[in-house]
Scaffold this motif. Structure first.
Motif, PDB file in Angstrom:
ATOM      1  N   GLU A 148       0.860  -1.285   0.017  1.00 38.66           N
ATOM      2  CA  GLU A 148      -0.054   0.055  -0.027  1.00 38.66           C
ATOM      3  C   GLU A 148       0.775   1.300  -0.174  1.00 38.66           C
ATOM      4  O   GLU A 148       0.472   2.206  -0.540  1.00 38.66           O
ATOM      5  N   VAL A 149       1.992   1.252   0.596  1.00 39.28           N
ATOM      6  CA  VAL A 149       2.841   2.464   0.772  1.00 39.28           C
ATOM      7  C   VAL A 149       3.326   2.645  -0.593  1.00 39.28           C
ATOM      8  O   VAL A 149       3.440   3.722  -1.315  1.00 39.28           O
ATOM      9  N   SER A 150       3.904   1.645  -1.387  1.00 40.19           N
ATOM     10  CA  SER A 150       3.950   1.711  -2.866  1.00 40.19           C
ATOM     11  C   SER A 150       2.995   2.124  -3.864  1.00 40.19           C
ATOM     12  O   SER A 150       3.208   2.963  -4.699  1.00 40.19           O
ATOM     13  N   LEU A 151       1.800   1.690  -3.595  1.00 42.70           N
ATOM     14  CA  LEU A 151       0.609   2.159  -4.303  1.00 42.70           C
ATOM     15  C   LEU A 151       0.305   3.760  -4.159  1.00 42.70           C
ATOM     16  O   LEU A 151       0.320   4.420  -5.461  1.00 42.70           O
ATOM     17  N   GLU A 152       0.662   4.011  -3.041  1.00 43.25           N
ATOM     18  CA  GLU A 152       0.307   5.622  -2.889  1.00 43.25           C
ATOM     19  C   GLU A 152       1.450   6.418  -3.674  1.00 43.25           C
ATOM     20  O   GLU A 152       1.269   7.362  -3.899  1.00 43.25           O
ATOM     21  N   ALA A 153       2.566   6.068  -3.485  1.00 41.88           N
ATOM     22  CA  ALA A 153       3.626   6.601  -4.285  1.00 41.88           C
ATOM     23  C   ALA A 153       3.647   6.348  -5.690  1.00 41.88           C
ATOM     24  O   ALA A 153       3.763   7.368  -6.313  1.00 41.88           O
ATOM     25  N   MET A 154       2.988   5.578  -6.131  1.00 41.28           N
ATOM     26  CA  MET A 154       2.972   5.104  -7.583  1.00 41.28           C
ATOM     27  C   MET A 154       2.090   6.131  -8.265  1.00 41.28           C
ATOM     28  O   MET A 154       2.148   6.707  -9.172  1.00 41.28           O
ATOM     29  N   ILE A 176       2.841   6.184 -12.031  1.00 37.33           N
ATOM     30  CA  ILE A 176       3.255   4.691 -12.185  1.00 37.33           C
ATOM     31  C   ILE A 176       1.928   3.841 -12.194  1.00 37.33           C
ATOM     32  O   ILE A 176       1.522   3.762 -11.198  1.00 37.33           O
ATOM     33  N   ALA A 177       1.867   3.162 -13.559  1.00 41.55           N
ATOM     34  CA  ALA A 177       0.880   2.277 -13.567  1.00 41.55           C
ATOM     35  C   ALA A 177       1.018   1.037 -12.951  1.00 41.55           C
ATOM     36  O   ALA A 177       0.217   0.264 -12.180  1.00 41.55           O
ATOM     37  N   THR A 178       2.305   0.684 -13.203  1.00 44.47           N
ATOM     38  CA  THR A 178       2.725  -0.911 -12.914  1.00 44.47           C
ATOM     39  C   THR A 178       4.218  -0.859 -12.359  1.00 44.47           C
ATOM     40  O   THR A 178       5.169  -0.179 -12.912  1.00 44.47           O
ATOM     41  N   ALA A 179       4.398  -1.467 -11.352  1.00 39.67           N
ATOM     42  CA  ALA A 179       5.628  -1.801 -10.749  1.00 39.67           C
ATOM     43  C   ALA A 179       6.177  -3.119 -10.941  1.00 39.67           C
ATOM     44  O   ALA A 179       5.330  -4.216 -10.337  1.00 39.67           O
ATOM     45  N   MET A 180       7.404  -3.568 -11.208  1.00 37.68           N
ATOM     46  CA  MET A 180       7.816  -5.008 -11.133  1.00 37.68           C
ATOM     47  C   MET A 180       8.560  -5.193  -9.823  1.00 37.68           C
ATOM     48  O   MET A 180       9.685  -4.569  -9.705  1.00 37.68           O
ATOM     49  N   LEU A 181       8.139  -5.711  -8.935  1.00 38.91           N
ATOM     50  CA  LEU A 181       8.737  -5.927  -7.526  1.00 38.91           C
ATOM     51  C   LEU A 181       9.871  -7.178  -7.789  1.00 38.91           C
ATOM     52  O   LEU A 181       9.979  -7.937  -8.545  1.00 38.91           O
TER      53      LEU A 181
END
Length: 329
Positions: free
Chosen positions: A40-46, A51-56
């Motif tokens: 959720e931290v990532s999604l907020e920053a994205m 940023i639509a999609t992040a590759m973890l």
């Protein structure tokens, strides 16, 4: 509309943090603090940065257990968590699976499990495992198997084995760029790069120092014992690789990379959360603020990644869900 695809975006599963230790993770990065991370931290920053999609992926320090069983168990836990995040947030995340290298049999089994069972988009490799760099014969069975499968491999630098020459400086500042350079050079002059034609490798941080040192590295072809490993030439082999722009979007770094390879081999990346959201936003601004053509920016922000991952259903995020920082570009 959020459209960027971030190919270097890290997860920090709690099992990994407990096993490796917060202090050891913190020691590699400039902030000297282990981030408190959730999806959720990532999604907020994205969402705030288009940023639509992040590759973890997992990053350094990774884990190098003497026990193959322990390493394999932790790799499975991390990959299961990454897959669960992808399922929970369809289209917002993909992932590069972690392997329990240098344990070969366990790594080969995890490749199959991750790609066949978990839907991983590729495999994350580190530049060295216990001082054995990519290109070392001890790691070759895994790279050859990935090549046979036509896999995408994201390569993240590891810390230098045996201690840093400047131990008071974090690995991310100097050792990470040099680690990437060492790994690429070893792949070239071990002959593995010439053999791994179907393994598509993404190297972090604009390839470390490769755009600057490529000609110097190519001088090794003057030695017949090394030239035989790069029959098409070292430069030609290096120019087949892909590179991300994590911490590398400014003109002083990006322009040499654009002189080295076309935008179709350059990918947007943030290095979040080890680099904070301020760095993510600065990457967006730098890429869009140096007068590059719209086609070049589009290729780097999404086009190159879409070509590498044609079956990945990337997210389509509405303007209401994502606040792109156009006012700061």
């Amino acid at each position: 509309m959020a459209h960027r695809i971030d190919v270097q975006h890290h997860l920090l599963p709690q099992a990994y943090v407990r096993a490796v230790g917060r202090d050891r993770i913190a020691d590699t990065i400039v902030s000297n603090q282990c981030p408190d991370w959730t999806a959720e931290v990532s999604l907020e920053a994205m969402d705030r940065n288009g940023i639509a999609t992040a590759m973890l992926s997992l990053a350094a320090p990774g884990f190098h257990f003497d026990s193959a069983a322990d390493a394999a168990a932790l790799a499975r836990l991390c990959n299961d968590e990454a897959a669960a995040i992808c399922a929970q947030y369809p289209g917002r995340f993909g992932f590069f699976a972690t392997l329990p290298l240098p344990h070969i049999d366990e790594s080969l089994a995890e490749v199959d499990r991750a790609l066949n069972g978990l839907g991983a988009d590729g495999i994350c490799l580190l530049t060295n495992y216990g001082g054995h760099y990519l290109g070392d014969a001890r790691l070759a069975p895994v790279l050859e198997y990935l090549n046979a499968r036509g896999t995408v491999a994201f390569v993240h630098p590891s810390d230098i084995e045996g201690g840093r020459p400047l131990p008071h400086l974090p690995a991310a500042t100097l050792e990470f760029p040099f680690e990437t350079t060492r790994a690429i050079t070893n792949l070239l002059f071990s002959g593995q790069a010439a053999r791994l034609r179907d393994l598509r490798m993404i190297f972090s941080h604009a390839g470390g120092t490769i755009p600057f040192l490529a000609d110097r590295i190519s001088r090794l072809e003057r030695r017949p014992d090394l030239a035989c490993h790069v029959p098409d030439g070292a430069l030609a082999e290096m120019k087949r690789f892909y590179f991300d722009i994590a911490l590398s979007a400014g003109a002083r770094t990006l322009q040499p990379l654009l002189d080295f390879v076309p935008p179709s081999q350059i990918l947007f990346a943030s290095d979040f959360p080890f680099a904070g959201e301020d760095t993510m936003a600065a990457t967006v601004r730098a890429l869009n603020g140096q007068g590059l053509s719209a086609d070049v920016v589009s290729a780097i922000e999404a086009g190159a990644a879409q070509a590498l991952f044609p079956t990945r259903r990337m997210a389509a995020v509405s303007p209401q869900q994502a606040v792109v920082l156009n006012s700061q570009i």
